[in-house]
Design an enzyme around this catalytic site. Structure first.
Site, PDB file in Angstrom:
ATOM      1  N   HIS A  58       0.848  -1.198   0.000  1.00 54.32           N
ATOM      2  CA  HIS A  58       0.000   0.000   0.000  1.00 54.32           C
ATOM      3  C   HIS A  58       0.877   1.239   0.000  1.00 54.32           C
ATOM      4  O   HIS A  58       2.087   1.152   0.106  1.00 54.32           O
ATOM      5  CB  HIS A  58      -0.989  -0.029   1.172  1.00 54.32           C
ATOM      6  CG  HIS A  58      -0.384   0.114   2.539  1.00 54.32           C
ATOM      7  ND1 HIS A  58       0.450  -0.842   3.092  1.00 54.32           N
ATOM      8  CD2 HIS A  58      -0.479   1.100   3.475  1.00 54.32           C
ATOM      9  CE1 HIS A  58       0.809  -0.452   4.309  1.00 54.32           C
ATOM     10  NE2 HIS A  58       0.273   0.725   4.562  1.00 54.32           N
ATOM     11  N   ASP A  62       5.945   4.772   4.943  1.00 53.93           N
ATOM     12  CA  ASP A  62       6.807   3.815   5.652  1.00 53.93           C
ATOM     13  C   ASP A  62       6.836   2.452   4.947  1.00 53.93           C
ATOM     14  O   ASP A  62       7.524   1.531   5.400  1.00 53.93           O
ATOM     15  CB  ASP A  62       6.393   3.671   7.130  1.00 53.93           C
ATOM     16  CG  ASP A  62       5.008   3.087   7.325  1.00 53.93           C
ATOM     17  OD1 ASP A  62       4.072   3.536   6.652  1.00 53.93           O
ATOM     18  OD2 ASP A  62       4.861   2.170   8.154  1.00 53.93           O
ATOM     19  N   HIS A 120      -7.381  -0.665   5.754  1.00 59.92           N
ATOM     20  CA  HIS A 120      -6.342   0.244   6.249  1.00 59.92           C
ATOM     21  C   HIS A 120      -6.154   1.373   5.232  1.00 59.92           C
ATOM     22  O   HIS A 120      -6.175   2.552   5.590  1.00 59.92           O
ATOM     23  CB  HIS A 120      -5.051  -0.542   6.451  1.00 59.92           C
ATOM     24  CG  HIS A 120      -3.874   0.276   6.876  1.00 59.92           C
ATOM     25  ND1 HIS A 120      -3.799   0.888   8.103  1.00 59.92           N
ATOM     26  CD2 HIS A 120      -2.728   0.591   6.227  1.00 59.92           C
ATOM     27  CE1 HIS A 120      -2.651   1.547   8.192  1.00 59.92           C
ATOM     28  NE2 HIS A 120      -1.983   1.384   7.058  1.00 59.92           N
TER      29      HIS A 120
HETATM   30 FE    FE Z   1       2.897   0.906   8.137  1.00 65.00          FE
HETATM   31 ZN    ZN Z   2       0.160   1.765   6.550  1.00 66.75          ZN
END
Ligand code: FE
Ligand code: ZN
Length: 265
Positions: A58, A62, A120
């Protein structure tokens, strides 16, 4: 470390608590969710590995922040595949993937099937194959990702797909959140004996500064409150947060109440 028949998978720690997973066969390597480039470069160099693919779940920084710096540093731009979700912005992506797509990682000879797992983020995908699951920030060890872009309905559908994978599947999530997740899981299910065992086991690992990841689908099914909306104890805990919940409540309602509790835990 754990290995499938063909390859080994190693965690490269980054930032506070991220794991950038390197899949390799001793010569060639693919990296999953390289949020940072420096630790990956260091790992590749130290182990004489040649990078042949980048795999992204995704769009969060990070998870993809190291993609372009890696390609630049290794002069691999447009020379190796960068796999990522079709509906998200992934730097230098060459393969836009969605549910049912299959990828075979060059030189590693491992094949993954793509699962759409929105919740998410809206376009989050997971990669499953060779007994391995790379699920980014969807399923964590004893927890799950926050609902930044999706709904509780979407996340329960996504997690339902993961629940149906073979129980021995190794689960490689992207963060070391396990002990905090276990503390929350204990609040949800104080009498879960498997959870007590898991806590002792994971605490011992963290004490020696070892990763608690990967886990297995089997262990998650037994201890992860975000997969256990069908369990009376979890339903009862959810009902204490949302009085409309009973044994017949929809999974998303139970899951949603538990997720919201965790947000404020
Ligand atoms: Fe993450
Ligand atoms: Zn994430």
């Amino acid at each position: 470390m754990p290995s499938s028949t063909a390859v080994s998978v190693y965690p490269v720690p980054a930032f506070q608590d991220n794991y950038l997973w390197v899949i390799h066969n001793g010569q060639y390597a693919a990296v999953v969710d390289p949020g940072d480039h420096a630790p990956v470069l260091e790992y590749l160099r130290a182990n004489f590995l040649e990078l042949t693919a980048i795999i992204c779940t995704h769009h969060h920084a990070d998870h993809v922040g190291g993609v372009e710096p890696l390609l630049e540093a290794l002069k691999l731009r447009e020379k190796i595949p960068v796999y990522g979700p079709a509906s998200e912005r992934i730097p230098a992506r060459t393969h836009a993937l969605r549910e049912g797509d299959q990828i075979t990682v060059p030189f590693l000879d491992v094949t993954f099937t793509v699962l759409d797992v929105p919740g998410h983020t809206a376009g989050h995908i997971a990669y499953f194959g060779e007994g391995l699951l790379f699920c980014g920030d969807t399923l964590f060890a004893c927890g799950c990702g926050r609902l930044f872009e999706g709904t509780a309905e979407q996340m329960t559908d996504s997690l339902s797909k993961l629940k149906r994978l073979p129980p021995e599947t190794k689960v490689f999530c992207a963060h070391e959140y396990t002990m905090a997740n276990i503390r929350f899981a204990e609040a949800v299910e104080p009498d879960n004996a498997d959870l007590k065992l898991r806590k002792a086991f994971c605490a011992a690992k963290r004490h020696r500064n070892l990763p608690t990841v990967p886990s297995t689908i089997h262990l998650e099914l037994a201890t992860n409150p975000f997969l256990r909306w069908d369990q009376p104890a979890v339903q009862a805990a959810a009902a204490r947060r949302n009085h409309g919940i009973d044994a017949n409540a929809a999974p998303a309602l139970v899951f949603g109440a538990i997720r919201e509790w965790k947000n404020n835990f």
